[in-house]
Scaffold this motif. Structure first.
Motif, PDB file in Angstrom:
ATOM      1  N   ARG A  91     -31.788 -30.559  25.301  1.00 34.43           N
ATOM      2  CA  ARG A  91     -32.453 -29.321  24.894  1.00 34.43           C
ATOM      3  C   ARG A  91     -31.691 -28.642  23.768  1.00 34.43           C
ATOM      4  O   ARG A  91     -32.290 -28.152  22.803  1.00 34.43           O
ATOM      5  CB  ARG A  91     -32.588 -28.388  26.105  1.00 34.43           C
ATOM      6  CG  ARG A  91     -33.233 -27.049  25.750  1.00 34.43           C
ATOM      7  CD  ARG A  91     -33.307 -26.165  26.978  1.00 34.43           C
ATOM      8  NE  ARG A  91     -34.165 -26.740  28.002  1.00 34.43           N
ATOM      9  CZ  ARG A  91     -34.263 -26.251  29.230  1.00 34.43           C
ATOM     10  NH1 ARG A  91     -33.520 -25.210  29.599  1.00 34.43           N
ATOM     11  NH2 ARG A  91     -35.081 -26.799  30.099  1.00 34.43           N
ATOM     12  N   VAL A  92     -30.368 -28.614  23.867  1.00 31.53           N
ATOM     13  CA  VAL A  92     -29.553 -28.029  22.800  1.00 31.53           C
ATOM     14  C   VAL A  92     -29.751 -28.786  21.493  1.00 31.53           C
ATOM     15  O   VAL A  92     -29.764 -28.195  20.401  1.00 31.53           O
ATOM     16  CB  VAL A  92     -28.063 -28.022  23.210  1.00 31.53           C
ATOM     17  CG1 VAL A  92     -27.179 -27.617  22.034  1.00 31.53           C
ATOM     18  CG2 VAL A  92     -27.843 -27.093  24.396  1.00 31.53           C
ATOM     19  N   ALA A  93     -29.946 -30.117  21.612  1.00 33.15           N
ATOM     20  CA  ALA A  93     -30.168 -30.934  20.417  1.00 33.15           C
ATOM     21  C   ALA A  93     -31.577 -30.796  19.858  1.00 33.15           C
ATOM     22  O   ALA A  93     -31.904 -31.412  18.842  1.00 33.15           O
ATOM     23  CB  ALA A  93     -29.873 -32.397  20.734  1.00 33.15           C
ATOM     24  N   GLY A  94     -32.433 -30.010  20.553  1.00 36.72           N
ATOM     25  CA  GLY A  94     -33.769 -29.745  20.034  1.00 36.72           C
ATOM     26  C   GLY A  94     -34.865 -30.595  20.633  1.00 36.72           C
ATOM     27  O   GLY A  94     -36.010 -30.543  20.158  1.00 36.72           O
ATOM     28  N   ALA A  95     -34.564 -31.396  21.658  1.00 44.16           N
ATOM     29  CA  ALA A  95     -35.581 -32.247  22.279  1.00 44.16           C
ATOM     30  C   ALA A  95     -36.519 -31.409  23.132  1.00 44.16           C
ATOM     31  O   ALA A  95     -36.086 -30.556  23.906  1.00 44.16           O
ATOM     32  CB  ALA A  95     -34.919 -33.330  23.145  1.00 44.16           C
TER      33      ALA A  95
END
Length: 588
Positions: A489-493
């Motif tokens: 989630r932090v990586a934008g997924a």
């Protein structure tokens, strides 16, 4: 709330699944219970009330009329007799077998640990058809049994009714006792027994003062689960009871539905539900009590096995007899019956493969062997298609239920979802099928009438299998921490990317098991299909029962063997995927 759901999809998934399962699981149960107290179509003139009006007529007819003995009390006595007899005998035999396999140096112990489980993998009506093949007498029409064909008169009490039904259910459920009690014995540290033996306690005192109290929760759990299953058992009483008007609650429910006595059927379904709920609630209470039992060992549990000495070969005769009677004899009997022209005649000219691959048979409705019959392949395709789709949906929804229960920020959503998906486990299959029929037989609002279509079977199978699929999903998600998803989630997924790249690959094994278990259960299932299927949606189970009704015993038995083969192959596949064997036992 919308912002919370957008940030945390588990909450939205949980809310949607809760509403969907409330309609698929809770609504049918409520619908069938309401049918017991409202005037049903066709009864308005007799009751002098409008359709849908409140009435106690069906309750009074079932419980306190001149017909109540036939409708309710007689079948209830038969049901309780069969359930009690099955529990007593299967538990007694299963405990002995579990002790021999898990706690002694029995000859062939490893082989018996697996072989003894096979009867539980087979459909119950496999044994029933094998029994009728051997013991059928002239009370009903059709081909005689082998014994009668050879000149031996088979009494009614041996051919039909209480005795054969109990014997067959004991053969089927004894492996369940072996698995559950054997698992408890396997985890029991024998150091306590050794200490008692050093202090002078004899084998009798050790057995009744130490071993029995520690395995009592598992023993009672096995007994209650068997009792609950026997209450809703349909196939065996249908084959061995219905031809001689020996009704249980499940076959009585089937008769009531077949004769369009919908109100009485609702009363019987309610009675079965209440008995199942009470029994399984007691089991849940016992499971909570079982967690209070703690077995303490010094440096880990020891597993010393008791030496049987010269008796180790003689003791092997008991499990060998169970495997012979519960596996080899039924399957061999069914196979031989499919290659014999006339039953009970063991001469070379009487053997044929016509019922498998023959053509132009001298029968009215079965012109070719089953492997050359389009109806068989249509039923096989329906089975694979309907059961396969339902199993895939069940496994996927089970994983989503586990995700919603474990990840939802609103604890109430998880608790409600967990309880709703467990509800079908409390309702025997025949009653759940009647409940589904009551809700989806007619059009309700935007939902069209689904009876007679594959959709009602798929939905019913999905709902019935949710207790197992959801528990598998919850157990799998419990072992998956939040860290991989948080990092993604932090990586934008996004949510779908996280599910596709992280959750599903990690949970591939549990997901496959959650799909295969409902598939095997659906392949063997009878209760749902016999109520909800029509000729256009025939599956292998209903096709075989229809052949049996037409007295095409050889062809019916051939279909049953194909079902047993599919169920066995599916079970082996589950073991390969899980990396475990059934011989390790079931967690009680």
């Amino acid at each position: 709330m919308v912002a919370v759901m957008r940030h945390e999809p588990a909450l939205a998934i949980g809310a949607v699944l809760t509403l969907a399962f409330a309609y698929l699981i809770v609504a049918p149960v409520v619908s069938i219970l309401l049918q017991a107290v409202v005037v049903q179509p066709g009864d308005s003139a007799r009751l002098h009330q409008g359709e849908g009006a409140f009435t106690l007529y069906y309750l009074a007819r079932a419980f306190a009329s001149r017909m109540s003995g036939i409708l309710l009390w007689g079948p209830l006595v038969h049901t309780l007799t069969i359930a009690a007899g099955t529990v007593a005998l299967s538990v007694s035999l299963g405990v002995v077998l579990a002790w021999l396999v898990n706690r002694t140096d029995l000859v062939g112990r490893g082989w018996f640990a697996t072989a003894l489980v096979v009867p539980f993998m087979l459909p119950t009506w496999t044994f029933a058809l094998a029994w009728t093949t051997i013991f059928k007498n002239g009370v009903v029409g059709g081909q005689p049994g082998w014994l009668q064909a050879m000149g031996f008169a088979t009494p009614n009490w041996l051919a039909y009714g209480t005795l054969p039904i109990i014997v067959i259910l004991v053969l089927h459920y004894t492996p369940l006792v072996v698995l559950i009690v054997g698992n408890a014995l396997h985890r029991l540290d024998v150091q306590m027994e050794e200490c008692a033996r050093i202090l002078g306690a004899g084998p009798r005192m050790i057995a009744f003062s130490i071993v029995l109290p520690l395995v009592r929760p598992a023993l009672l759990s096995a007994a209650l689960l068997i009792f609950a299953d026997c209450i809703g058992e349909f196939a065996v009483p249908y084959i061995l009871g219905l031809p001689v008007n020996y009704d249980t609650l499940s076959t009585g429910l089937y008769r009531a539905l077949s004769s369009r006595q919908t109100g009485v059927a609702a009363v019987l379904a309610g009675a079965i539900m209440i008995m199942g709920v009470v029994t399984l609630m007691i089991d849940l209470r016992m499971m909570r009590e079982a967690r209070r039992f703690v077995t303490v060992g010094g440096k880990g549990g020891l597993q010393r096995r008791q030496s049987l000495g010269r008796l180790r070969h003689l003791a092997a005769l008991l499990p060998a007899a169970v495997v012979l009677i519960g596996v080899a004899l039924p399957l061999l009997t069914l196979f031989l019956s499919t290659v014999m022209i006339l039953p009970g005649r063991f001469t070379p000219d009487n053997f044929t493969l016509d019922f498998w691959i023959g053509s132009n048979l001298h029968t009215v409705a079965l012109r070719n062997g089953i492997l050359l019959t389009p109806e068989f392949w249509a039923a096989a395709w329906n089975t694979v298609r309907i059961v396969g789709i339902a199993a895939a949906i069940s496994g996927t929804l089970g994983l989503l239920v586990g995700y919603a229960v474990l990840r939802s920020p609103v604890r109430l959503i998880g608790q409600v979802l967990r309880q709703i998906t467990f509800l079908p486990y409390l309702v025997p299959g025949i009653a759940f099928a009647a409940a589904f029929l009551s809700l989806f037989a007619v059009s309700r609002g935007p939902i069209p009438a689904l009876y007679g279509t594959p959709f009602i079977l798929i939905l019913a199978l999905v709902a019935e299998n949710m207790p197992f699929a959801s528990r598998s999903g919850i157990a799998a998600m419990t072992q998956l921490g939040r860290e991989p998803e948080e990092a993604a989630r932090v990586a934008g997924a996004g949510f779908l990317t996280r599910m596709r790249r992280i959750v599903i690959p990690i949970q591939a094994g549990p997901l496959a098991t959650a799909i295969l278990l409902p598939f095997i259960s659906g392949i063997k299932g009878v209760s749902l299909f016999v109520i909800l299927a029509v000729p256009a949606t025939d599956v292998l189970t209903t096709y075989s029962l229809r052949l049996l009704d037409y007295n095409y015993d050889q062809a019916a038995n051939a279909v049953v063997l194909m079902i047993a083969l599919i169920a066995w192959l599916g079970t082996v596949l589950i073991q390969r995927i899980c990396g475990t064997g059934l011989a390790r036992g079931l967690e009680s």
